[in-house]
Design a protein around this motif. Structure first.
Motif, PDB file in Angstrom:
ATOM      1  N   THR A  91      -9.626   0.427   8.958  1.00 25.42           N
ATOM      2  CA  THR A  91      -9.294  -0.320   7.739  1.00 25.42           C
ATOM      3  C   THR A  91      -8.237  -1.386   8.012  1.00 25.42           C
ATOM      4  OG1 THR A  91      -9.769   1.638   6.406  1.00 25.42           O
ATOM      5  CG2 THR A  91      -8.466  -0.095   5.368  1.00 25.42           C
TER       6      THR A  91
ATOM      7  N   ASP B  39       0.863  -1.170   0.000  1.00 25.95           N
ATOM      8  CA  ASP B  39       0.000   0.000   0.000  1.00 25.95           C
ATOM      9  C   ASP B  39       0.904   1.226   0.000  1.00 25.95           C
ATOM     10  OD1 ASP B  39      -2.267   1.718   0.225  1.00 25.95           O
ATOM     11  OD2 ASP B  39      -3.305   0.246   1.472  1.00 25.95           O
TER      12      ASP B  39
ATOM     13  N   ASP C 136      -4.623   7.048  11.283  1.00 20.42           N
ATOM     14  CA  ASP C 136      -5.900   7.466  10.694  1.00 20.42           C
ATOM     15  C   ASP C 136      -6.670   6.319  10.052  1.00 20.42           C
ATOM     16  OD1 ASP C 136      -5.284  10.037  11.468  1.00 20.42           O
ATOM     17  OD2 ASP C 136      -4.577  10.687   9.491  1.00 20.42           O
ATOM     18  N   CYS C 137      -6.027   5.172   9.870  1.00 15.59           N
ATOM     19  CA  CYS C 137      -6.657   4.050   9.157  1.00 15.59           C
ATOM     20  C   CYS C 137      -6.828   2.833  10.067  1.00 15.59           C
ATOM     21  CB  CYS C 137      -5.819   3.673   7.937  1.00 15.59           C
ATOM     22  SG  CYS C 137      -5.702   4.965   6.677  1.00 15.59           S
TER      23      CYS C 137
ATOM     24  N   TRP D 184      -0.727   7.983   8.857  1.00 11.94           N
ATOM     25  CA  TRP D 184      -1.631   7.188   8.012  1.00 11.94           C
ATOM     26  C   TRP D 184      -2.136   5.967   8.768  1.00 11.94           C
ATOM     27  CZ3 TRP D 184      -0.833   2.228   5.826  1.00 11.94           C
ATOM     28  CH2 TRP D 184      -1.765   1.848   4.847  1.00 11.94           C
TER      29      TRP D 184
END
Length: 321
Positions: free
Chosen positions: A146, A53, A142-143, A139
């Motif tokens: 997910t 990713d 914040d994820c 990141w």
């Protein structure tokens, strides 16, 4: 204890190689370097789910590799992991990156995010790698939904230059976001632009190490100046954390190599952390040289280090004792 035989038995392979850069560029020397760095009887690392990713960053996307345990659980602990390489070498495929990520993923039941930060080559200097790491941690933070991770159990760590970057990123996140990771995991890391001199006990041990594997003052000066794009005097606390105010930093686990010119930096930094009221644990991997996480987990000192790292990640609320 003496240098571990899994390492010392291969010292002869380094004879005549002046530098890693020259060794990597010459096919015949590269073969010897590969043989030295690779353990031919290494067991296969754990098999876990792996995907690629990228995190958005100020200098463009930051590639990451995500390691996830096989089951479908959520709310896992996580580790953002940074390989070493003197800020100018290394990648996500080196054992220190890939094998370490797989081991921590399996042992801690954790999601491990290995970061392919930009290297200081071709004119790239600080703060670019530092910015990449900060962006990658933000990141992950914040994820969490997910990624299936627990927002309160995000640890950050790295080896060698990666540990320096991890610490600098944690300091910046403390200052700008009012947030710090659950823990810092720092393997054979240097925190000073100019590394303190070795102790009277350490100095004779270092004399046993081949020149190629040493970090003498001129080597360290070259690494620092390449990273900073100038002299050591340019280093702020994000570039060289020994220069920072350390109050309010998260708990830190420092794992040092017994035979390492950079060990005095970590030992001095542990003292600075303690003086600032930071929870710190420092351990020494006996018989090991700088970069020992490139060895496999069948080596006892490596297995113990990985176990300590996994416990810190899994618990997410303090350091293993």
């Amino acid at each position: 204890m003496p240098v571990h035989p899994v390492v010392s038995s291969r010292f002869h392979l380094l004879e005549g190689i002046e530098s890693f850069e020259k060794g990597m560029a010459d096919p015949s020397l590269r073969a010897r370097l590969d043989e030295f760095m690779s353990i031919t009887d290494a067991p296969a690392p754990p098999t876990v789910a792996v995907r690629e990713d990228a995190a958005p960053g100020p200098h463009g996307p930051v590639p990451v590799r995500i390691y996830t345990p096989a089951d479908e659980a959520t709310g896992r602990p996580s580790l953002v992991w940074l390989h070493g390489g003197a800020f100018r070498m290394g990648d996500l495929d080196m054992p220190e990156a890939d094998w370490t990520a797989r081991q921590v993923c399996e042992r801690a039941g954790a999601v491990v995010v290995s970061v392919d930060y930009r290297l200081c080559v071709g004119g790239v200097t600080f703060p670019v790698p530092h910015d990449d790491v900060v962006a990658a941690v933000r990141w992950v933070r914040d994820c969490t939904d997910t990624l299936g991770v627990d927002a309160d159990r995000i640890s950050l760590g790295g080896a060698s230059a990666g540990g320096n970057l991890a610490t600098g990123a944690a300091l910046r996140l403390r200052d700008e976001d009012g947030w710090v990771p659950a823990a810092l995991l720092l393997a054979y890391t240097t925190f000073h632009a100019v590394v303190p001199a070795p102790s009277l006990r350490l100095a004779p041990l270092l004399a046993e190490i081949p020149r190629l594997l040493r970090f003498l003052p001129e080597d360290r000066r070259s690494i620092t100046e390449n990273y900073l794009g100038g002299p050591a005097s340019l280093a702020d606390g994000y570039a060289m954390p020994a220069n920072a105010v350390l109050d309010g930093l998260c708990p830190a686990l420092l794992i040092n190599s017994e035979y390492d010119d950079l060990r005095p930096s970590a030992e001095a930094f542990a003292g600075l952390l303690a003086a600032a009221g930071v929870d710190v644990r420092q351990v020494v991997a006996p018989g090991m040289l700088h970069g020992f996480l490139n060895l496999h987990a069948g080596v006892e000192a490596v297995d113990r280090a990985l176990g300590l790292m996994a416990a810190a990640v899994r618990d997410g609320n303090g350091l293993p004792r």
